[in-house]
Design a protein around this motif. Structure first.
Motif, PDB file in Angstrom:
ATOM      1  N   VAL A 295       9.242  -8.962   0.340  1.00 15.65           N
ATOM      2  CA  VAL A 295       8.269  -8.960  -0.755  1.00 15.65           C
ATOM      3  C   VAL A 295       6.889  -8.503  -0.326  1.00 15.65           C
ATOM      4  CG1 VAL A 295       9.524 -10.787  -1.956  1.00 15.65           C
ATOM      5  CG2 VAL A 295       7.668 -11.389  -0.395  1.00 15.65           C
ATOM      6  N   GLY A 296       6.654  -8.297   0.951  1.00 15.06           N
ATOM      7  CA  GLY A 296       5.355  -7.866   1.432  1.00 15.06           C
ATOM      8  C   GLY A 296       4.402  -9.034   1.618  1.00 15.06           C
ATOM      9  N   LYS A 297       3.308  -8.771   2.335  1.00 16.99           N
ATOM     10  CA  LYS A 297       2.335  -9.811   2.658  1.00 16.99           C
ATOM     11  C   LYS A 297       1.204  -9.887   1.651  1.00 16.99           C
ATOM     12  CE  LYS A 297       3.167  -9.296   7.626  1.00 16.99           C
ATOM     13  NZ  LYS A 297       2.538  -9.069   8.945  1.00 16.99           N
ATOM     14  N   GLY A 298       1.103  -8.915   0.755  1.00 17.32           N
ATOM     15  CA  GLY A 298       0.009  -8.921  -0.205  1.00 17.32           C
ATOM     16  C   GLY A 298      -1.274  -8.339   0.337  1.00 17.32           C
ATOM     17  N   ASN A 299      -1.217  -7.718   1.535  1.00 19.40           N
ATOM     18  CA  ASN A 299      -2.432  -7.177   2.142  1.00 19.40           C
ATOM     19  C   ASN A 299      -3.046  -6.059   1.325  1.00 19.40           C
ATOM     20  OD1 ASN A 299      -2.033  -8.922   4.270  1.00 19.40           O
ATOM     21  ND2 ASN A 299      -0.990  -7.414   5.548  1.00 19.40           N
TER      22      ASN A 299
ATOM     23  N   GLY B  31       0.817  -1.198   0.000  1.00 19.25           N
ATOM     24  CA  GLY B  31       0.000   0.000   0.000  1.00 19.25           C
ATOM     25  C   GLY B  31       0.855   1.252   0.000  1.00 19.25           C
ATOM     26  N   ARG B  32       1.949   1.229   0.726  1.00 18.06           N
ATOM     27  CA  ARG B  32       2.907   2.332   0.730  1.00 18.06           C
ATOM     28  C   ARG B  32       4.180   1.875   0.044  1.00 18.06           C
ATOM     29  NH1 ARG B  32       2.764   6.811   3.927  1.00 18.06           N
ATOM     30  NH2 ARG B  32       5.030   6.750   4.059  1.00 18.06           N
ATOM     31  N   ALA B  33       4.739   2.748  -0.762  1.00 18.52           N
ATOM     32  CA  ALA B  33       5.981   2.401  -1.441  1.00 18.52           C
ATOM     33  C   ALA B  33       7.172   2.571  -0.507  1.00 18.52           C
ATOM     34  CB  ALA B  33       6.162   3.265  -2.683  1.00 18.52           C
ATOM     35  N   PHE B  34       7.120   3.614   0.357  1.00 26.16           N
ATOM     36  CA  PHE B  34       8.204   3.870   1.302  1.00 26.16           C
ATOM     37  C   PHE B  34       7.826   3.233   2.626  1.00 26.16           C
ATOM     38  CE2 PHE B  34      10.603   7.000   4.099  1.00 26.16           C
ATOM     39  CZ  PHE B  34      11.814   6.382   3.896  1.00 26.16           C
TER      40      PHE B  34
ATOM     41  N   ASP C  30      22.088  -8.251   4.512  1.00 28.41           N
ATOM     42  CA  ASP C  30      21.636  -9.432   3.792  1.00 28.41           C
ATOM     43  C   ASP C  30      20.155  -9.340   3.416  1.00 28.41           C
ATOM     44  OD1 ASP C  30      20.595  -9.638   6.313  1.00 28.41           O
ATOM     45  OD2 ASP C  30      21.176 -11.724   6.643  1.00 28.41           O
ATOM     46  N   GLU C  31      19.640  -8.126   3.294  1.00 27.07           N
ATOM     47  CA  GLU C  31      18.245  -7.914   2.928  1.00 27.07           C
ATOM     48  C   GLU C  31      18.135  -7.005   1.710  1.00 27.07           C
ATOM     49  OE1 GLU C  31      15.982  -8.138   7.263  1.00 27.07           O
ATOM     50  OE2 GLU C  31      16.639  -6.196   6.500  1.00 27.07           O
ATOM     51  N   ILE C  32      17.055  -7.171   0.964  1.00 24.07           N
ATOM     52  CA  ILE C  32      16.731  -6.268  -0.138  1.00 24.07           C
ATOM     53  C   ILE C  32      15.228  -6.033  -0.100  1.00 24.07           C
ATOM     54  CG2 ILE C  32      16.565  -8.201  -1.782  1.00 24.07           C
ATOM     55  CD1 ILE C  32      17.489  -6.215  -3.954  1.00 24.07           C
ATOM     56  N   ASP C  33      14.819  -4.775  -0.052  1.00 21.90           N
ATOM     57  CA  ASP C  33      13.409  -4.397   0.060  1.00 21.90           C
ATOM     58  C   ASP C  33      12.877  -4.054  -1.327  1.00 21.90           C
ATOM     59  OD1 ASP C  33      10.918  -3.311   0.601  1.00 21.90           O
ATOM     60  OD2 ASP C  33      11.588  -2.312   2.436  1.00 21.90           O
ATOM     61  N   LEU C  34      11.863  -4.791  -1.763  1.00 23.55           N
ATOM     62  CA  LEU C  34      11.306  -4.616  -3.106  1.00 23.55           C
ATOM     63  C   LEU C  34       9.985  -3.858  -3.104  1.00 23.55           C
ATOM     64  CD1 LEU C  34      12.096  -8.193  -4.461  1.00 23.55           C
ATOM     65  CD2 LEU C  34      13.373  -6.076  -4.896  1.00 23.55           C
ATOM     66  N   HIS C  35       9.623  -3.228  -1.996  1.00 26.52           N
ATOM     67  CA  HIS C  35       8.397  -2.444  -1.959  1.00 26.52           C
ATOM     68  C   HIS C  35       8.441  -1.313  -2.990  1.00 26.52           C
ATOM     69  CE1 HIS C  35       7.360  -4.330   1.920  1.00 26.52           C
ATOM     70  NE2 HIS C  35       6.150  -3.914   1.664  1.00 26.52           N
ATOM     71  N   GLY C  36       7.299  -1.062  -3.591  1.00 28.30           N
ATOM     72  CA  GLY C  36       7.193   0.022  -4.556  1.00 28.30           C
ATOM     73  C   GLY C  36       7.584  -0.353  -5.963  1.00 28.30           C
ATOM     74  N   GLN C  37       8.067  -1.565  -6.167  1.00 23.93           N
ATOM     75  CA  GLN C  37       8.509  -1.995  -7.488  1.00 23.93           C
ATOM     76  C   GLN C  37       7.374  -2.699  -8.236  1.00 23.93           C
ATOM     77  OE1 GLN C  37      11.439  -1.034  -8.497  1.00 23.93           O
ATOM     78  NE2 GLN C  37      12.130  -0.335  -6.492  1.00 23.93           N
ATOM     79  N   PHE C  38       7.329  -2.491  -9.535  1.00 26.63           N
ATOM     80  CA  PHE C  38       6.477  -3.311 -10.371  1.00 26.63           C
ATOM     81  C   PHE C  38       7.143  -4.676 -10.540  1.00 26.63           C
ATOM     82  CE2 PHE C  38       4.799   0.748 -12.598  1.00 26.63           C
ATOM     83  CZ  PHE C  38       3.909   0.946 -11.565  1.00 26.63           C
TER      84      PHE C  38
ATOM     85  N   ILE D 274      12.562   4.966  -5.265  1.00 24.43           N
ATOM     86  CA  ILE D 274      12.031   4.278  -4.103  1.00 24.43           C
ATOM     87  C   ILE D 274      12.966   3.173  -3.638  1.00 24.43           C
ATOM     88  CG2 ILE D 274      10.668   2.437  -5.210  1.00 24.43           C
ATOM     89  CD1 ILE D 274       9.612   4.792  -2.308  1.00 24.43           C
ATOM     90  N   PHE D 275      13.742   2.596  -4.555  1.00 25.77           N
ATOM     91  CA  PHE D 275      14.701   1.571  -4.135  1.00 25.77           C
ATOM     92  C   PHE D 275      15.776   2.188  -3.251  1.00 25.77           C
ATOM     93  CE2 PHE D 275      18.552  -0.938  -4.531  1.00 25.77           C
ATOM     94  CZ  PHE D 275      18.077  -2.195  -4.221  1.00 25.77           C
ATOM     95  N   ARG D 276      16.277   3.352  -3.641  1.00 22.56           N
ATOM     96  CA  ARG D 276      17.293   4.020  -2.823  1.00 22.56           C
ATOM     97  C   ARG D 276      16.739   4.360  -1.445  1.00 22.56           C
ATOM     98  NH1 ARG D 276      18.326   6.772  -7.740  1.00 22.56           N
ATOM     99  NH2 ARG D 276      17.081   8.529  -6.991  1.00 22.56           N
ATOM    100  N   ALA D 277      15.479   4.792  -1.395  1.00 21.09           N
ATOM    101  CA  ALA D 277      14.876   5.179  -0.114  1.00 21.09           C
ATOM    102  C   ALA D 277      14.674   3.967   0.794  1.00 21.09           C
ATOM    103  CB  ALA D 277      13.541   5.888  -0.358  1.00 21.09           C
ATOM    104  N   ASN D 278      14.144   2.888   0.248  1.00 15.04           N
ATOM    105  CA  ASN D 278      13.844   1.714   1.064  1.00 15.04           C
ATOM    106  C   ASN D 278      15.078   0.903   1.439  1.00 15.04           C
ATOM    107  OD1 ASN D 278      11.051   1.954   1.361  1.00 15.04           O
ATOM    108  ND2 ASN D 278      10.654   1.019  -0.628  1.00 15.04           N
ATOM    109  N   ASN D 279      16.153   1.051   0.685  1.00 15.47           N
ATOM    110  CA  ASN D 279      17.357   0.258   0.928  1.00 15.47           C
ATOM    111  C   ASN D 279      18.543   1.118   1.346  1.00 15.47           C
ATOM    112  OD1 ASN D 279      16.754  -2.747  -0.102  1.00 15.47           O
ATOM    113  ND2 ASN D 279      15.698  -1.300  -1.434  1.00 15.47           N
ATOM    114  N   ALA D 280      18.255   2.285   1.882  1.00 14.37           N
ATOM    115  CA  ALA D 280      19.322   3.164   2.358  1.00 14.37           C
ATOM    116  C   ALA D 280      20.039   2.528   3.542  1.00 14.37           C
ATOM    117  CB  ALA D 280      18.737   4.516   2.754  1.00 14.37           C
ATOM    118  N   PRO D 281      21.321   2.885   3.761  1.00 12.80           N
ATOM    119  CA  PRO D 281      22.049   2.348   4.920  1.00 12.80           C
ATOM    120  C   PRO D 281      21.280   2.596   6.207  1.00 12.80           C
ATOM    121  CG  PRO D 281      23.545   3.504   3.444  1.00 12.80           C
ATOM    122  CD  PRO D 281      22.166   3.766   2.926  1.00 12.80           C
ATOM    123  N   GLY D 282      21.142   1.545   6.998  1.00  4.74           N
ATOM    124  CA  GLY D 282      20.407   1.654   8.248  1.00  4.74           C
ATOM    125  C   GLY D 282      18.943   1.273   8.139  1.00  4.74           C
TER     126      GLY D 282
END
Length: 239
Positions: A133-137, A10-13, A98-106, A85-93
């Motif tokens: 990958v999110g829960k799909g909610n 629902g939210r990209a960030f 060992d994680e990659i956040d794919l929120h906001g991606q097609f 949005i990738f830079r925002a969600n995967n910024a240091p900290g």
């Protein structure tokens, strides 16, 4: 390039700790611009077909070229939104190493990003990667789109993966061909280059897995482990 217009969540960030929605607004602005270009593209192609049927080849060609220009601009805006949005969600900290956040991606964007990350991590000898990958909610009809895409990619690359039955929206991928086993709930993750030990909790995996107890307190991580994790994360933020 045609990108399926289904984004994750629902939210990209996903890591905002305040009421600051500037990142979300910028992301939505870029996606909206892409959508406007898509509409213009479709209109041009439709008119091009009409002109062709009417026997006006010159007009049909010009309208087709206009449609292609709008399509290129659509792709450019979508790429900007994906990168932003990738830079925002995967910024240091914001995520562990060992994680990659794919929120906001097609879907197509998520596949491309994850494929590149898997290749880079494997080349440097990393063992595991958590794909968020999110829960799909918030997906249409509650149907997850990114999760099946990640699973298909793992199958294509011959990599084993695991998801936990609590559906936290993460997939654990073993990058070196070994078994992928989720740590129990509340268990501290090992470092990026360690193998996850198998455990007795049930899990869903891309391949069948043998299970054995994992070290540590069954009721949660130890105080020493929590302090070490906090120090490690703080160091990453400072850097």
């Amino acid at each position: 390039m045609t990108i399926p217009m289904h984004r994750l969540g629902g939210r990209a960030f996903t890591h905002a700790d305040s009421d600051d929605d500037e990142t979300e607004r910028e992301y939505d602005r870029l996606r909206d611009l892409a959508g406007q270009e898509a509409q213009k593209r479709n209109a041009c192609f439709e008119r091009s077909q009409e002109a062709y049927k009417a026997g006006d080849g010159a007009a049909a060609k010009e309208l087709s070229n206009q449609g292609k220009r709008h399509a290129a601009q659509m792709d450019a805006y979508n790429q900007q939104a994906s990168d932003f949005i990738f830079r925002a969600n995967n910024a240091p900290g914001e995520v562990d190493e060992d994680e990659i956040d794919l929120h906001g991606q097609f879907v197509e964007e998520a596949e491309r990003i994850l494929r590149a990350r898997i290749r880079a991590d494997r080349n440097r000898g990393a063992t595991n990667l958590f794909a968020i990958v999110g829960k799909g909610n918030h997906s249409a009809n509650g149907v997850q789109r990114i999760k099946p895409a990640v699973e298909r990619l793992c199958g294509e690359l011959g990599l084993r993966y695991a998801t936990d039955e609590d559906n936290t929206g993460r997939i654990l991928i073993n990058l070196q061909g070994g078994e992928a086993v989720m740590p129990p709930p509340g268990q501290q993750k090992p470092h990026h280059h360690q193998n996850y030990q198998q455990h007795t909790q049930p899990h869903h995996s891309g391949y069948p897995a043998q299970q054995q107890p994992q070290q540590g307190d069954d009721h949660g991580p130890s105080l020493l482990g929590l302090l070490a994790r906090k120090l490690e994360k703080n160091c990453c933020i400072v850097m």
